[in-house]
Design an enzyme around this catalytic site. Sequence first.
Site, PDB file in Angstrom:
ATOM      1  N   ASP A  93      11.112   6.407  30.667  1.00 40.81           N
ATOM      2  CA  ASP A  93      10.643   5.686  31.708  1.00 40.81           C
ATOM      3  C   ASP A  93      10.544   6.767  33.247  1.00 40.81           C
ATOM      4  O   ASP A  93      10.483   8.060  32.482  1.00 40.81           O
ATOM      5  CB  ASP A  93      12.373   5.208  31.812  1.00 40.81           C
ATOM      6  CG  ASP A  93      12.541   4.206  33.141  1.00 40.81           C
ATOM      7  OD1 ASP A  93      13.562   3.560  33.077  1.00 40.81           O
ATOM      8  OD2 ASP A  93      11.629   3.928  33.755  1.00 40.81           O
ATOM      9  N   ASP A 267      14.879  -2.430  25.823  1.00 40.75           N
ATOM     10  CA  ASP A 267      15.758  -0.917  25.680  1.00 40.75           C
ATOM     11  C   ASP A 267      16.865  -1.401  26.172  1.00 40.75           C
ATOM     12  O   ASP A 267      17.048  -2.397  27.543  1.00 40.75           O
ATOM     13  CB  ASP A 267      15.408   0.045  26.455  1.00 40.75           C
ATOM     14  CG  ASP A 267      15.436   0.547  27.587  1.00 40.75           C
ATOM     15  OD1 ASP A 267      14.768  -0.705  28.334  1.00 40.75           O
ATOM     16  OD2 ASP A 267      16.710   0.954  28.579  1.00 40.75           O
TER      17      ASP A 267
END
Length: 371
Positions: A93, A267
Site C-alpha cells: 500500500d 486484504d
Amino acid sequence: MTTDFSFHLLGRDGAARTGEVRMPRGVIRTPAFMPVGTAATVKGMYPEQVKALGADVVLGNTYHLMLRPGAERVARLGGLHKFMNWPHPILTDSGGFQVMSLANLRKLTEEGVTFQSHIDGSKHVLTPERSVEIQNLLGSDIVMQLDECVSLPCEDKVAEKAMHLSLRWAERCRKAFGDPAGRALFGIVQGGAVPALRVESARELAAMDLKGYAIGGLAVGEPQDVMLAMIETVEPHLPQEKPRYLMGVGTPDDIVEAVRRGVDMFDCVMPTRAGRHGQIFTRFGRMNLKNAKHAEDARPIDPQSSCPAANSYSRAYLHHLVKAEEMLGKMLLTWVNLAYYQELTAGVRAAIAAGRLEDFIAETKEGWAKG
Ligand SMILES: CNc1nc2cc3c(cc2[nH]1)N=C(N)NC3
C-alpha cells in the site's frame, strides 16, 4: 515463469470472475485474499505457514516500512522479499491510508503530505513520487498509487476535492513508476459515498490504462449495504480485463458479497487481528474463544479443517491460552483464521469455475447461521 505482469480471466459466474494474475514471482489465483504483513511480517505466522495455507501474495505497508526499518535499509539488504523470506508476490500500500489513520501532525498540500511518525515523532514527507520510490526500493510487485483518503461520513465537496487530488497524484505516480517489466501500478478509485464522484474517478483512472484498479475509501466503518452499493456503482466503469481490488475488506460475508459483484482481490487485518484477540472465523460462523462456554469443551474447532490449529487442539485449551494471553493462543487462532479465509476464497474460485457461486454462497451462509 513469465517476465510480464498479466491478468487472465478463467471463468465467470454472473458478475463474479475467477482468474490469475501472473507475474515473475508467481501467480495470484483470484478471487484472492491477501494476508496483511504490515511491518514485513504477517503477525504471528511463519512465512512458510502463510504460503502453505494457499496465500499467493501478502501485503506490505509503505508507511510502516519507511518509518522502520526504512526503505533504503531494506533495499541495501536485498529488498522486502529477501528481508522477510517471502519470495512470492508482494503488494504494497502507498501510505495514503495509513498517514491519515496513524500519523500525527499531518499537513496535506498538492505536493504531498508531511507528517510526524507515530513511533518516534520524526518528520517525514510522502509525495506520489516518494511513495513510488519507496515501493520500488522495497521491490514491491504491485505498487499502489498515493491517494488522499477521507473518512466517512464526509461532505460531498470534501470527497470531491480529495478524489480530484488523488487523480492528479495517480498521474504523478504513473509518470514516476514508468513501465518496469513484471511489476504493476494500481490506481485507487476514490469519491467517498457519492456515486457521481466514484464514477468520475473510475473513468479517469481507466483512461490512464493502469494494470489494475483498487476501490478505496471504503471499509472505513460504513454499513455493508453502502459499501456494496458503491461497488455496484463503480464496477461497470472499470475495465473487465483488469483486476479489481477492494482495499481493507473484510469479513467472510463482505468478501463473498463483493466477489458476487466483480471484485477479484481483498486484504484485511480482520483474520490476523481478531485471531490475536481470541475471535475466530470458521465455516460454522464466528466464535469468541474467550467465552467461558469453551472452558471444558474438548472438541477441536473443526475436525474437518486441514489446518492443524483447527483440528488438533481442544477449544478448552485454546480458551485457556486466550485467557492466559499466551503467545501460542494468538499464533494458533491467527492460523485458524487465515486458513479459513484461504479455504473460503479457494471455495469461491472453484464455485465460480463450476458456475455454482450462488449455491456455494447459500451453503456457506447456511453453515455460518447454524453456528
Ligand atoms: C480497513 N479499511 C481500509 N480501507 C482502506 C482504503 C484505502 C487503503 C487501505 C484501506 N483499509 N489504502 C489506500 N492507499 N487507499 C484506500
